[in-house]
Design a protein around this motif. Structure first.
Motif, PDB file in Angstrom:
ATOM      1  N   LYS A   1      -1.050  -1.791  -3.210  1.00 57.80           N
ATOM      2  CA  LYS A   1      -1.295  -2.378  -4.530  1.00 57.80           C
ATOM      3  C   LYS A   1      -2.382  -1.530  -5.177  1.00 57.80           C
ATOM      4  O   LYS A   1      -3.538  -1.554  -4.728  1.00 57.80           O
ATOM      5  CB  LYS A   1      -1.726  -3.846  -4.424  1.00 57.80           C
ATOM      6  N   ALA A   2      -1.982  -0.769  -6.178  1.00 59.17           N
ATOM      7  CA  ALA A   2      -2.915   0.136  -6.854  1.00 59.17           C
ATOM      8  C   ALA A   2      -2.182   0.801  -8.009  1.00 59.17           C
ATOM      9  O   ALA A   2      -0.982   0.600  -8.182  1.00 59.17           O
ATOM     10  CB  ALA A   2      -3.407   1.211  -5.887  1.00 59.17           C
ATOM     11  N   THR A   3      -2.916   1.621  -8.763  1.00 56.16           N
ATOM     12  CA  THR A   3      -2.239   2.386  -9.812  1.00 56.16           C
ATOM     13  C   THR A   3      -1.484   3.538  -9.142  1.00 56.16           C
ATOM     14  O   THR A   3      -1.804   3.928  -8.014  1.00 56.16           O
ATOM     15  CB  THR A   3      -3.247   2.983 -10.816  1.00 56.16           C
ATOM     16  N   GLN A   4      -0.533   4.109  -9.840  1.00 53.01           N
ATOM     17  CA  GLN A   4       0.229   5.235  -9.294  1.00 53.01           C
ATOM     18  C   GLN A   4      -0.686   6.408  -8.971  1.00 53.01           C
ATOM     19  O   GLN A   4      -0.478   7.125  -7.990  1.00 53.01           O
ATOM     20  CB  GLN A   4       1.314   5.676 -10.293  1.00 53.01           C
ATOM     21  N   GLU A   5      -1.683   6.597  -9.813  1.00 52.12           N
ATOM     22  CA  GLU A   5      -2.636   7.693  -9.620  1.00 52.12           C
ATOM     23  C   GLU A   5      -3.387   7.510  -8.292  1.00 52.12           C
ATOM     24  O   GLU A   5      -3.515   8.445  -7.505  1.00 52.12           O
ATOM     25  CB  GLU A   5      -3.602   7.700 -10.814  1.00 52.12           C
TER      26      GLU A   5
ATOM     27  N   ILE B 298      -2.467   5.756  -5.709  1.00 48.33           N
ATOM     28  CA  ILE B 298      -1.556   5.878  -4.558  1.00 48.33           C
ATOM     29  C   ILE B 298      -1.394   7.351  -4.185  1.00 48.33           C
ATOM     30  O   ILE B 298      -1.429   7.723  -3.015  1.00 48.33           O
ATOM     31  CB  ILE B 298      -0.189   5.217  -4.876  1.00 48.33           C
TER      32      ILE B 298
END
Lengths: 119, 466
Positions: A99-103, A105
């Motif tokens: 669970k995080a932003t794509q950046e 990850i």
């Protein structure tokens, strides 16, 4: 199933590998995140504090409000911290959930890729 | 259970989904819908297309609730079928999807070259196209992101602007609705044919699914997609009819690639043109930027998974961006754009994109049915009601729309045949063959090489060295 102590040992090595890698430190110099790792089979939480690309601390348990939450099996966590596992592959197979932003990850995956490029 | 410091709100999910779909090429696609239908009744086909997309969004919602990950489409197909199918279909989708940049950059460059003359029309178009593509690639290369708040502001300004312009047009122009209803062109077949092209207007709404990882409630993604489709349906319906009404017969017949600019000049003069140019740039830059961002990350992930050559996973030492993937996509986008510039077949890409979406929606609906069989007890925070009825309707409708598109002929407003759409089917078939062959024969080479390397690599974890 990996025990809490095994994961903490792996995290200790991960911290050394990350903080001693100049290339990684340069790339992540503006990356400061609080990360929670959840071992879904044992229910253990681990918290890692990254400041300007440097792992400042890690501990057992969930402290603070995280920017990133990584959930997977304890074995995967252990292998990932030792650099024996390609997190991207497990993520694409749905075995690692983030669970995080794509950046964030990608930045998280970059740590393994820069330290252990052959994984 | 801990929660994230920053989570996305429904407002941003809606703006991202709608913002992905809003692009300069939508004005032209809207006019194409009006050309197939009676212009004043284009809204019917737009609403029909919106309703069909709504069905598809339900499939995406259920799949996202099952696998809330940015690996989305690849993981849905892999779990429902196998990894090979996931790679082949995923690559097919991404490659053809990025080719939309060709049409988008051509149309934006037409907007700009039609307004500011530097050398001559063709050279100007080429310069603007190159500038536009390289500019967006540089933003990506440098790792500059459009934040949720900026995306909210941009999308809602664009939508509000289109609504205000439409209302103004309706209040100042006569709309011959009763005459349109009597037209011989107003048939069920034409409504559906136009709806097939109308699907293009919604292309990209599903690219919001990777944001599932930034939310606390996965149902937000599904709800956001549905609201976005609803808003887009209303805004497009109003604006396409307004634009059609605001153009003269001669302007419609001329086959201009920039009908919205001509429309703006008719109604508002130079200030209107300036506003529309600004809106075009915003729409194109935001959708192309998001497209390049997603596809370059997809290419990076595929390289990390040994599906693409390792070089695509190279990260920039300062910005941590997948610069090789960005560069490769930049070159691909320029080639496609150059091809469009020479052939002027931007409509070809629009029809292809509409057909591509239809195919992907069918695949997603099939995935829903298969995953319900394979994983009946897996947790789903959203499940489409009425059993398999809606996925089955989605399969039937979008298969029909895709076949209808392929069997049709693309014409301009004067009725002149531009191309037979079976050429679109052939090009797509060639791409499908290429990605399948790549998956069957090239990917195993990379995978085997990686497996061999892994065997020789000493494990670092204590007790696992053997």
């Amino acid at each position: 199933m990996a025990a809490k102590e095994e994961i903490l040992e792996a995290l200790a090595d991960y911290q050394v590998q990350c903080n001693n890698n100049a290339r990684l430190r340069r790339m992540q110099r503006d990356w400061s995140k609080l990360i929670h790792f959840l071992s879904e089979d044992t229910g253990d939480y681990f918290t890692m504090d990254v400041k300007n690309g440097e792992i400042m601390s890690y501990e057992s348990g969930a402290s603070g409000t995280p920017d990133i939450i990584v959930t997977t099996l304890s074995e995967n966590l252990c292998d990932m911290f030792w650099g024996d596992l390609n997190p991207s592959q497990k993520y694409l197979d749905g075995e690692i959930k983030v669970k995080a932003t794509q950046e964030d990850i990608m930045r998280l995956d970059a740590i393994t890729m820069i330290i252990w490029p052959d994984v | 259970m801990t929660t994230l410091k920053k989570v996305l709100k429904l407002r941003t999910v809606v703006s991202t989904s709608a913002g992905m779909a809003l692009a300069t090429s939508c004005y032209l696609a809207g006019l194409q819908v009006a050309t197939i239908m009676v212009g004043e009744l284009a809204w019917i086909s737009i609403l029909v297309a919106g309703f069909f997309c709504l069905l598809s969004s339900m499939c995406f919602s259920e799949l996202t609730s099952l696998y809330p990950t940015a690996a989305g489409i690849k993981l849905f197909i892999q779990s429902a079928f196998n990894e090979k199918a996931a790679i082949a279909i995923g690559a097919f989708y991404v490659l053809l999807g990025i080719s939309m940049v060709g049409a988008e950059s051509y149309l934006l460059s037409s907007v700009l070259s039609g307004t500011f003359t530097m050398v001559n029309a063709n050279i100007d178009k080429f310069i603007w196209m190159l500038f536009f593509i390289v500019f967006v690639a540089c933003i990506n290369y440098r790792g500059i992101f459009i934040t949720g708040l900026v995306q909210d502001i941009l999308t809602y300004i664009m939508l509000g602007f289109l609504v205000i312009v439409s209302i103004y047009t309706f209040s100042t122009q006569d709309i011959a609705m009763s005459a349109a209803l009597q037209s011989t062109q107003f048939t069920l077949a034409n409504v559906l044919k136009a709806a097939g092209v109308g699907v293009f207007l919604y292309v990209g709404f599903e690219w919001v699914t990777p944001l599932a990882e930034e939310t606390t409630d996965y149902k937000l993604i599904g709800r956001g997609m549905m609201i976005a489709i609803g808003i887009l349906s209303i805004v497009y319906s109003m604006f396409v009819v307004a634009m059609y009404t605001g153009l003269t017969k001669e302007q419609l017949v001329s086959g201009t690639p920039i009908p919205h600019i001509v429309f703006a000049r008719n109604l508002f003069g130079t200030p209107g043109v300036i506003f529309f140019i600004f809106m075009s740039i915003l729409a194109s830059v935001t959708s192309f930027n998001a497209g390049l961002l997603n596809t370059s990350r997809f290419a990076y992930a595929m390289a990390r998974d040994n599906v693409l050559p390792k070089v695509f996973s190279k990260l920039h030492p300062d910005y941590a961006t997948p610069w090789v993937s960005i560069l490769a996509l930049l070159v691909f986008a320029i080639i496609i754009s150059f091809f469009i510039l020479i052939t002027h077949q931007y409509l070809f890409i629009i029809v292809m994109a509409a057909a591509l979406e239809c195919i992907i929606y069918v695949v997603m609906a099939v995935c829903v049915i298969r995953l319900r069989k394979k994983q009946p007890d897996a947790e789903r925070s959203f499940k489409i009601p009425f059993g398999n009825l809606i996925p089955i309707i989605t399969i039937v409708v979008f298969t029909g729309l895709a076949l209808g598109l392929f069997a049709d002929v693309s014409r301009d407003y004067s009725g002149k045949v531009l191309f037979h759409n079976y050429w679109v089917a052939l090009v797509m078939f060639a791409f499908a063959i290429a990605t399948t062959l790549y998956t069957l024969f090239v990917v195993p080479v990379f995978k085997n090489k990686a497996a061999e390397l892994a065997k020789t690599r000493q494990k670092r974890r204590p007790g696992r060295q053997a």
